[in-house]
Design an enzyme around this catalytic site. Structure first.
Site, mmCIF file in Angstrom:
data_model
loop_
_atom_site.group_PDB
_atom_site.id
_atom_site.type_symbol
_atom_site.label_atom_id
_atom_site.label_comp_id
_atom_site.label_asym_id
_atom_site.label_seq_id
_atom_site.Cartn_x
_atom_site.Cartn_y
_atom_site.Cartn_z
ATOM 1 N N ARG A 1 0.859 -1.196 0.000
ATOM 2 C CA ARG A 1 0.000 0.000 0.000
ATOM 3 C C ARG A 1 0.880 1.225 0.000
ATOM 4 O O ARG A 1 2.109 1.121 0.118
ATOM 5 C CB ARG A 1 -1.033 -0.005 1.138
ATOM 6 N N GLY A 2 0.259 2.418 -0.134
ATOM 7 C CA GLY A 2 1.039 3.647 -0.292
ATOM 8 C C GLY A 2 1.122 3.941 -1.784
ATOM 9 O O GLY A 2 1.410 3.043 -2.581
ATOM 10 N N ALA A 3 0.858 5.206 -2.143
ATOM 11 C CA ALA A 3 0.690 5.550 -3.563
ATOM 12 C C ALA A 3 1.864 5.126 -4.464
ATOM 13 O O ALA A 3 1.663 4.407 -5.456
ATOM 14 C CB ALA A 3 0.401 7.046 -3.681
ATOM 15 N N ARG B 1 -7.790 -0.262 -6.412
ATOM 16 C CA ARG B 1 -7.904 0.890 -5.511
ATOM 17 C C ARG B 1 -8.054 2.154 -6.364
ATOM 18 O O ARG B 1 -7.275 2.370 -7.290
ATOM 19 C CB ARG B 1 -6.664 1.007 -4.600
ATOM 20 N N GLN C 1 -1.720 2.396 9.958
ATOM 21 C CA GLN C 1 -0.447 2.486 9.223
ATOM 22 C C GLN C 1 0.592 3.270 10.020
ATOM 23 O O GLN C 1 1.787 3.087 9.819
ATOM 24 C CB GLN C 1 -0.658 3.172 7.858
ATOM 25 N N ASP D 1 -1.757 10.885 -1.978
ATOM 26 C CA ASP D 1 -2.216 9.886 -2.964
ATOM 27 C C ASP D 1 -2.554 10.538 -4.288
ATOM 28 O O ASP D 1 -2.537 9.893 -5.336
ATOM 29 C CB ASP D 1 -3.430 9.136 -2.421
ATOM 30 N N ASN E 1 -5.162 12.500 0.709
ATOM 31 C CA ASN E 1 -4.258 11.630 1.468
ATOM 32 C C ASN E 1 -5.077 10.868 2.514
ATOM 33 O O ASN E 1 -6.291 11.076 2.650
ATOM 34 C CB ASN E 1 -3.141 12.465 2.115
ATOM 35 N N LYS E 2 -4.412 10.002 3.239
ATOM 36 C CA LYS E 2 -5.054 9.129 4.232
ATOM 37 C C LYS E 2 -6.045 9.878 5.109
ATOM 38 O O LYS E 2 -5.776 10.999 5.549
ATOM 39 C CB LYS E 2 -3.953 8.484 5.081
HETATM 40 O O1 MRU Z 1 -4.435 3.250 2.339
HETATM 41 P P1 MRU Z 1 -2.955 3.441 2.139
HETATM 42 O O2 MRU Z 1 -2.152 2.854 3.250
HETATM 43 O O3 MRU Z 1 -2.496 2.991 0.769
HETATM 44 O O4 MRU Z 1 -2.785 5.002 2.206
HETATM 45 C C1 MRU Z 1 -1.493 5.537 2.085
HETATM 46 C C2 MRU Z 1 -1.430 6.994 2.279
HETATM 47 O O5 MRU Z 1 -2.414 7.682 2.385
HETATM 48 C C3 MRU Z 1 -0.067 7.586 2.206
HETATM 49 O O6 MRU Z 1 0.050 8.642 3.086
HETATM 50 C C4 MRU Z 1 0.124 8.088 0.773
HETATM 51 O O7 MRU Z 1 -0.116 7.045 -0.139
HETATM 52 C C5 MRU Z 1 1.469 8.611 0.543
HETATM 53 S S1 MRU Z 1 2.612 7.315 0.447
HETATM 54 C C6 MRU Z 1 4.167 7.881 0.070
#
Ligand code: MRU
Length: 344
Positions: free
Chosen positions: A46-48, A89, A194, A235, A245-246
């Site tokens: 996970r993470g963009a 996603r 996370q 994201d 973002n999250k």
């Molecule tokens: O749901 P996730 O864990 O994929 O969400 C991730 C985030 O929101 C991160 O902060 C974002 O992707 C930046 S990652 C460098």
């Protein structure tokens, strides 16, 4: 060495299984793109930026899995895989960026074997570039923090959200590497944690001073002068400077504004969406069980209605600067973001 989240080895993709952290550091190996899609959907990865590169490696597996002898058939098989990977996603733009970058490799006068080879090479290069880009983001962002600063971060925008080094945590790493003594406050980032499971784990792994707070303690720590600056990842960032973002990022940014604390966003150019408007963006809604329990333990009554968005939008007026590999954009973002891309 910081953690390496995703790797291509012997025609397979190896990833850290992030659902197992922090209790055990386990790796999974995939040779089927459908398994990569499931891994993205279930937050194994996970993470963009990490899901952008995972999508690219998923297509590399699809190219190897295809029995096509003709180019048209190979492209058709890749389009099928692209759709399955894309639908995992919806919010992080890096996923479609990674998939489209690979699909462009199929263009031009190439044989089926040449396309297979170029797809694998391109995906591997994307993984190498990701780390280099994060190191540039880190270097650019490290100038914004001072000796003895305490920096708050939300969610995980670290090595685990990228191929390695991280975006927001890349800035934190680079600040430390520049010789400044810093401390980090990580929010737990409910509901999937996370922050406590991943950010706390990777900063401890790297020996960076980190304290964990419940999400509800953001206001307290800021009101008590325990925070000098905030940095998060993204994201998706629009040309206007709206940042997706999250979930919870908007609350943290609002609190930072109230307490005159700078709020920074760190992201690569592949996280920018220069076409869409705020209302166009699909906010992923996740399952109720992430909210009605912690781990296997149920913490809410049966049958309760749940609202569980995975992301929110922080408007540009709450953001002090956006840090990229091409430099730091400051308000007004409409102008400064345009300049970042002109420099590309
Ligand atoms: O749901 P996730 O864990 O994929 O969400 C991730 C985030 O929101 C991160 O902060 C974002 O992707 C930046 S990652 C460098």
């Amino acid at each position: 060495m910081t953690l390496k989240t995703i790797e291509w080895k012997d025609n397979s993709v190896i990833m850290i299984d992030q659902t197992k952290l922090p209790n055990s550091l386990e790796y999974v190996t995939y040779t089927d793109y459908n398994d990569v899609a499931t891994a993205i959907r279930n937050l194994v990865v996970r993470g963009a930026p990490a899901i952008g590169v995972s999508g690219a490696f998923g297509l590399a597996l699809a190219a190897l899995q295809s029995s096509a002898k003709e180019k048209d058939q190979l492209i058709q098989d890749l389009e099928t895989a692209k759709k399955i990977l894309f639908e995992t996603r919806p919010t992080a733009i890096n996923l479609i960026w990674g998939l489209e970058k690979i699909m462009r490799v199929t263009k031009g006068d190439k044989t089926v074997e040449q396309i297979r080879g170029s797809i694998i090479e391109t995906a591997k290069q994307m993984a190498i570039d990701d780390i280099q880009i994060n190191m540039s983001i880190g270097k650019n962002g490290s100038k914004l923090f001072n000796q003895n600063d305490t920096i708050m971060t939300h969610c995980n925008a670290g090595a685990l959200a990228t191929v390695g080094y991280g975006t927001a945590l890349g800035v934190i790493r680079a600040t430390k590497e520049s010789g400044k003594n810093i401390k980090v406050i990580a929010t737990e980032t409910r509901p999937v944690q996370q922050g406590s499971r991943l950010t706390a784990f990777e900063l401890k792994h790297d020996g960076i001073d980190v304290s964990l707070i419940p999400d509800t303690a953001v206001g307290y720590t800021m009101a008590n002068d325990l925070v000098n600056g905030v940095i998060v990842g993204a994201d998706r960032i629009l040309r206007t400077g709206h940042v997706f973002n999250k979930i919870g990022t908007y609350q943290v940014a609002t609190m930072a504004k109230k307490h005159n604390i700078p709020f920074y966003v760190a992201a690569p150019l592949s996280t920018f969406d220069l076409q869409s408007k705020p209302d166009d963006i699909i906010i992923e809604q996740r399952k109720a069980s992430e909210v009605t329990g912690i781990g296997d333990k149920r913490t809410a009554p049966d049958g309760i209605d749940v609202i569980n968005p995975a992301f929110d939008m922080t408007p540009p007026e709450l953001i002090s600067a956006i840090i990229t590999e091409n430099g730091v954009a400051k308000p007004p973002f409409q102008e400064s973001i345009k300049e970042l891309f002109a420099a590309n």
